[in-house]
Motif scaffolding. Structure first.
Motif, PDB file in Angstrom:
ATOM      1  N   ILE A  72    -166.671 -93.431 -47.976  1.00  7.18           N
ATOM      2  CA  ILE A  72    -165.653 -93.957 -48.885  1.00  7.18           C
ATOM      3  C   ILE A  72    -164.283 -93.581 -48.325  1.00  7.18           C
ATOM      4  CG2 ILE A  72    -164.768 -93.953 -51.252  1.00  7.18           C
ATOM      5  CD1 ILE A  72    -167.581 -92.922 -52.109  1.00  7.18           C
ATOM      6  N   ILE A  93    -166.793 -98.134 -48.100  1.00  5.91           N
ATOM      7  CA  ILE A  93    -166.062 -98.596 -49.287  1.00  5.91           C
ATOM      8  C   ILE A  93    -164.589 -98.246 -49.090  1.00  5.91           C
ATOM      9  CG2 ILE A  93    -165.848 -98.406 -51.796  1.00  5.91           C
ATOM     10  CD1 ILE A  93    -168.818 -97.573 -51.842  1.00  5.91           C
ATOM     11  N   HIS A  96    -166.547-102.924 -47.825  1.00  2.57           N
ATOM     12  CA  HIS A  96    -166.397-103.462 -49.183  1.00  2.57           C
ATOM     13  C   HIS A  96    -165.122-102.911 -49.793  1.00  2.57           C
ATOM     14  CE1 HIS A  96    -170.836-104.158 -49.052  1.00  2.57           C
ATOM     15  NE2 HIS A  96    -170.813-103.012 -48.402  1.00  2.57           N
ATOM     16  N   TRP A 106    -163.216-101.388 -52.768  1.00  2.00           N
ATOM     17  CA  TRP A 106    -163.565-100.646 -53.997  1.00  2.00           C
ATOM     18  C   TRP A 106    -163.355-101.535 -55.226  1.00  2.00           C
ATOM     19  CZ3 TRP A 106    -163.946 -94.987 -55.023  1.00  2.00           C
ATOM     20  CH2 TRP A 106    -163.839 -94.668 -56.384  1.00  2.00           C
TER      21      TRP A 106
END
Ligand code: 7RM
Length: 650
Positions: A189, A220, A237, A239
């Motif tokens: 992330i 993310i 991707h 968030w």
């Protein structure tokens, strides 16, 4: 040392807690402290069991502690969820609409999340993670700036039982790669960037570099700076897109008390950082209890811990401890001196911070920047101050006490480590008289001592090794994937006890004075670094034949890094190589490891058996002549040359 300097450096006064403070405090006197300490010492399990019962458990434990030195299991058989305790638990109380996070970005943007809103965000993101296939037990790496999403990601991972591994945003791509690999993370992330001194820290670029040859299936990305970034379809991707499709309902599952909560990499004596592993129940109880006791938290407090969640202090005292207590926490993304050297005091005034927790290195920097920056602000909301990360010199303590605390706020000097998970030695602000430079006495439930190599206690004021003699709930359980190293490092030095790696002495009042690391770990601006780590980075450079790294005292950062470097033959030593090597270390580890000084030498002082004599280099680096036993030195003329070499100072 002349007497005059001595009197400036050693404030001998003892500061009693102010009466008005003690009256309202949880623990109001040393008599109360002593009684609680004794109770805990006589019945460790009963004591911690009582603390744990203040939190929510889906199923009770059958045994508080199972202790097979060096392995401990706490609240055996108990089932809980730390995310539930930090969030859901408060939603059925008047805290439901209380601020949980009061966040400000470096550019000045703000976000305030109530407990209800934070709970919602965590549930959304927990569902988002699950939609990508993240399951209980999977590791998740977090490489974010200090934005609310960092806390949301931690609490979402904890909720589903996926241990997080946070990598401080100041670390380089190389350092991130090592940590992601060691943890075997399934997801990373990150953010497009973070703000630091008006510039964008390219976190996504670093992540891309770190993952170049990795199989990781999901990254993310939080949109923070809106800078241009590369994108890999399928893997990356946003968030905000993931949570837009997610449900806001997420029931917190019950996890075993000993289920792994997170690992956090920290420097040890060798070049390879250790993944310190903490588990759910004990860590929750330890951070909950210490936040409440040490900061004497009240419902109306506004609590600000200035650390980053990339360090243990941020884990325990920005996120888990304060939220488990239902506190309102300030969180600030950027540099303390941006746009001006009064940013911290501006924030304290604006949000009426009442409890403020920072590092001595920050205090010394503010002191140096000048009182005029403090004088511009009304700091009358402050009632309690704290420090952590390194010994605080009495001069900085006095300035903090008078200038920031207006002479009325107690100071809690808190000693603890990544490994201990929570504060271990600290004053209780309503009870403990403080002595500038001492972390004072261990908290109830913590059996600490200063001992000799054979494990027997030192006499008053005799220097020795700081040990913890009984287990405590928030202690590390292992070094991730290296249990042997765990046993050797912490229980192999002093028979039967946890050895922290610090030297200390206890004075005639039983107060602990931490003297610093006894190993090759140095402390730069409160950050732990191994000299070996920096040496490995340097010798990995093609123009370096040999390198030795030591710490020298520094007025602001406590210690500063000095590197002694022997270049490859035919390579010119000098400024250009110095600049190149600094950049190299920054790329390999991060700016926090960049040497303040690089000194070039044809040869390094070595013993006859070929060991670099770092002790001598430390003397030279700090500007004194090499002292002590020189008989094992192989070639004494090297010392003279080294002392004359001025080196390349940043
Ligand atoms: C919380 C944290 C741990 C090392 C520790 C000490 C030093 C920390 C104090 C201190 C003197 C203090 N975790 N240290 N607090 N020394 N007084 N109040 O810093 O794992 O990053 O570092 O920091 O040497 O062993 S850490």
């Amino acid at each position: 040392m002349s007497e005059m300097i001595e009197s400036v450096l050693h404030e001998k006064r003892v500061f009693e807690p102010a009466k008005e403070f003690a009256q309202r405090a949880r623990i109001k006197s040393m008599t109360e402290y002593e009684a609680l300490y004794k109770r805990a010492e006589e019945d460790l399990e009963g004591f911690w069991g009582d603390v744990a019962r203040e939190l929510h458990w889906f199923e009770p434990w059958s045994q508080v502690l199972e202790w097979n030195l060096p392995d401990s299991r706490w609240f055996v058989g108990g089932k809980t969820n730390i995310s539930y305790n930090c969030l859901d638990r408060h939603l059925i109380t008047e805290r439901r609409n209380k601020a949980a996070l009061i966040w400000e970005g470096e550019p000045g943007d703000q976000r305030i999340l109530t407990y209800q809103q934070l709970h919602r965000e965590v549930c959304l993101f927990a569902n988002a993670l699950e939609s990508l296939g993240v399951k209980k037990g999977d590791r998740v790496a977090i490489y974010l700036p200090l934005i609310p999403e960092a806390a949301i990601a931690m609490l979402a991972c904890a909720r589903i039982g996926a241990p997080h591994s946070i990598v401080f945003g100041g670390f380089s791509a190389e350092a991130l790669r090592d940590r992601v690999d060691d943890a075997g993370a399934k997801v990373v992330i990150t953010a497009d960037g973070g703000w630091r001194r008006g510039k964008v820290v390219p976190l996504k670029d670093n992540t891309d570099k770190a993952l170049e040859n990795s199989e990781i299936s999901h990254v993310i990305v939080v949109k923070r700076c809106e800078n241009d970034i590369a994108w890999r379809n399928g893997r990356d991707h946003w968030w905000h897109e993931l949570v837009a499709d997610a449900s806001a309902k997420h029931e917190a599952p019950a996890h075993d008390a000993e289920h792994p909560l997170f690992m956090l990499y920290t420097s040890g004596t060798t070049g390879k950082p250790k993944g310190i592993l903490h588990t759910t129940g004990g860590y929750m109880v330890g951070t909950y209890f210490t936040t409440r006791m040490v900061f004497d938290l009240r419902e109306e407090d506004t609590f600000w811990c200035t650390a980053d969640v990339g360090w243990i202090t941020g884990h325990s005292y920005i996120v888990y401890g304060p939220l488990a207590n239902g506190a309102a926490c300030v969180m600030y993304e950027g540099a303390p001196n941006y746009p001006e050297p009064d940013r911290f005091w501006d924030l304290c005034e604006k949000y009426e911070v009442s409890v403020f927790y920072t590092a001595p290195t920050a205090i010394r920097a503010f002191h140096r920047w000048g009182d005029q920056w403090v004088d511009k602000h009304d700091l009358s909301s402050l009632r309690l101050l704290g420090t952590v990360g390194e010994p605080i010199n009495p001069e900085a303590w006095m300035w903090y006490h008078n200038k920031i605390g207006g002479g009325r706020c107690p100071i809690v000097d808190t000693w603890w480590q990544t490994e201990t998970g929570a504060i271990m030695i600290s004053p209780l602000p309503g009870a403990t008289p403080t002595k500038p430079g001492s972390a004072t006495r261990p908290l109830p439930g913590i059996i600490a001592d200063v001992v000799k190599k054979d494990g027997t206690s030192c006499a008053a004021n005799e220097g020795g090794f700081l040990v913890i003699k009984q287990p405590w709930p928030s202690m590390l359980r292992t070094i991730y994937r290296d249990h042997d190293r765990f046993i050797k490092t912490y229980f192999g030095e002093i028979q039967g006890f946890y050895f922290a790696g610090d030297g200390a002495r206890r004075d005639e009042d039983g107060y602990f004075w931490i003297m610093g690391r006894v190993d090759d770990v140095i402390n730069v601006a409160g950050h732990r670094l191994s000299t070996m780590e920096v040496e490995s980075a340097l010798v990995a450079h093609e123009n370096v034949a040999e390198a030795a790294v030591v710490g020298r005292p520094d007025e602001v950062t406590g210690q500063a890094i000095v590197a002694f470097v022997t270049p490859m033959s035919g390579v010119a030593a000098g400024e250009e190589l110095g600049v190149e090597l600094r950049k190299h270390v920054t790329d390999q580890i991060g700016a926090l490891a960049r040497p303040a000084q690089i000194r070039f030498a044809d040869a390094l002082p070595k013993t006859r058996s070929g060991k670099i004599m770092r002790r001598l280099l430390r003397d030279i680096a700090s500007g004194s002549t090499a002292k002590g036993d020189l008989t094992t030195l192989e070639d004494a003329s090297i010392l003279e040359k080294l002392a004359q070499e001025r080196g390349d100072e940043e």
